[in-house]
Scaffold this active site. Sequence first.
Site, short mmCIF file in Angstrom:
data_model
loop_
_atom_site.label_atom_id
_atom_site.label_comp_id
_atom_site.label_asym_id
_atom_site.label_seq_id
_atom_site.Cartn_x
_atom_site.Cartn_y
_atom_site.Cartn_z
N GLU A 14 1.78 -3.90 -12.43
CA GLU A 14 1.36 -4.78 -11.38
C GLU A 14 0.05 -4.20 -10.92
O GLU A 14 -0.17 -3.17 -10.51
CB GLU A 14 2.02 -5.10 -10.10
CG GLU A 14 2.89 -6.05 -9.94
CD GLU A 14 3.82 -6.02 -8.48
OE1 GLU A 14 3.25 -5.97 -7.54
OE2 GLU A 14 4.93 -6.28 -8.75
N ASP B 99 -1.46 -4.77 3.96
CA ASP B 99 -1.19 -3.28 3.42
C ASP B 99 -1.41 -2.06 4.55
O ASP B 99 -2.36 -2.00 5.44
CB ASP B 99 -2.28 -2.91 2.41
CG ASP B 99 -2.00 -3.82 1.09
OD1 ASP B 99 -1.07 -3.50 0.54
OD2 ASP B 99 -2.73 -4.54 0.66
#
Lengths: 258, 399
Positions: free
Chosen positions: A47, A58
């Site tokens: 990924e 994040d």
Amino acid sequence: MKNRITALFQKQNKNILSVFYTGGFPRLNDTIIIAQQLQKSGVEIIEIGIPFSDPVADGPTIQDSNKVALDNGMTLPLLISQIKEIRKTVTLPIILMGYFNPVMQYGVERFVKDASAAGVDGLILPDMPLHEFTEKYKDLFDQYNLSNTFLIAPTTSAERIQQIDHASEGFIYAVAASSTTGARSDFAPEQITYFEKLQNSKLKNPFLIGFGISNRATFSKAAEYGAGAIVGSAFVQLLKTSSDFEKDIPSFVKNIKG
Amino acid sequence: MSNKQNTRFHVNEQGYYGQFGGAYIPEMLYPNVEELRENYLKIIQQPDFKEEFDHLLKTYVGRPTPLYHAKRLSEKFNATVYLKREDLCHTGAHKINNTIGQILLAKRLGKEKIVAETGAGQHGVATATVCALMGMECIVYMGKIDMERQRPNVERMRILGTKVVPALSGSMTLKDATNEAMRHWINNPTDTHYIIGSVVGPHPYPDMVARFQSVISEEMKIQLTEETGNPFPDYVFACVGGGSNAAGAFYHYLHDENVNLVAVEAAGKGVDSGESAATTALGKPGVLHGSKTLLMQTQDGQVVEPYSISAGLDYPGIGPIHAHLFDTGRVKFVSATDDEAMNAGIQLGRLEGIIPAIESAHALAALSQFEFDQDDIVVVNLSGRGDKDLETYIRWGKY
């Protein structure tokens, strides 16, 4: 050609390790060698994150990698050209993961077409609304043979899990905790309850567990319930400190998979 | 706050204003936002909610705020200029209209803790204030740069018992404080309500905040009728960062096209200087902080760091309602530079004895860009007072 993600899950439904890293980090062209080393190390899915200036989902590790990658000069067109290069040697499924705005500016249709042509198998765009995908983009993804993975979180309702399962192709990304990304060392009892709930939800798609997977213990535990797990922040942290990818990446993967 | 809305300039059922708005959020936030979307109209239309909201606005905030006929300013601009005195609200700005509304909503949703972002610190102070009032725990994220240039507001929040956390990512201003507040909410999804300070964020925030701020134009209509016999002015001016005071000042005039609505953005050192926050001039459609709106960004979709001398206008986007009002031409967007705003702020001090917040000074600065008729009724929304900006005025020096 058959979608590599679909093909993978047809032949393997346990202990799948998907590894995430940010494109263009720690150096601009490291994207390529990291993918090669991951393949050599025996992971199942790669990924690659599309860097964004404002990665709200994040934690600090991946935020920092986004900033470094952008400072290095990473752009979406450049990342797509790096994937073409990766495809000369790497046969694993490749997923691009990123926030919606860079994709929107590139043009969703053009992006799907170019990513597919470069050898990308699937996309994860966590802030793309489910209804926008099903109404506007699902046919486009199908046309270009790209799978689309949605996230589910511990707070996602049973009804919505079914809707997400229905709209997904390939696999579902089960976020392990109500949190931003980041490495953790263990699961809490309520997380196990949530994994069991998913396991019993009779989903048509397999699910991989991500967020907080950082070592063999958390990977094995996740793999008991899902088809496998996704490691991100712990790997990005390794890349930040490693001076020898050829040695450190295989040993990182071995450490997690056993 | 009527439920009956003509959707031409208001949000539709899917959460969009024309092509703008929506809820572009990761799944970790979806349940929180969905809970809010399902409940906000039901709750804010309950009689007991309205009663408590109105009562606090009256007895705690000090509403209605005056509509003041600024005679010397009127003479200067050859028009009849009124100032809507939001600067006289408790805590010094319009921001508290929204935080009172949202804290009452948070309580009814059973939330125990509050998180917020702040730029100039006005929203942070307004949030810290209502959290003290309701006995709720409060964390405010504020860009490190903003903490330095708005130090008195940092200390005000701390005195009120709020924990102020510096946002250290990106440009360390409002955009980054918003990122951090959203991350905090992702990590604390069940017991915490996020009080967004402007008409930004995923649906239903822009609509909800606009409704709480709409009290500004609701009062303006009544007060103008008392003053002039006519609820409709010829012009309404308001500054726009995210755009909450403008949304409130325009709200009840959106469908009366004879009222010229003027939004004033911060041009910083000049629209084309590379140091600006004039979003409609420099932005294009994009997605940030959960909604599709006009956004200052690179060709590659990276958000550009904005600049303005005013911390409250230092934001790379505008609320989706404003993107739509710009797109449809209903609101005229202009801009004022740092210099123009500072001069207009000092001018108001000299002419009327009122030192405005530098944000509000941008709205005043735009007056000189228009040619009024003598009988034109012009309302400037004076969104905040200048106490917090004293250091910036002192550093500016030209007075």
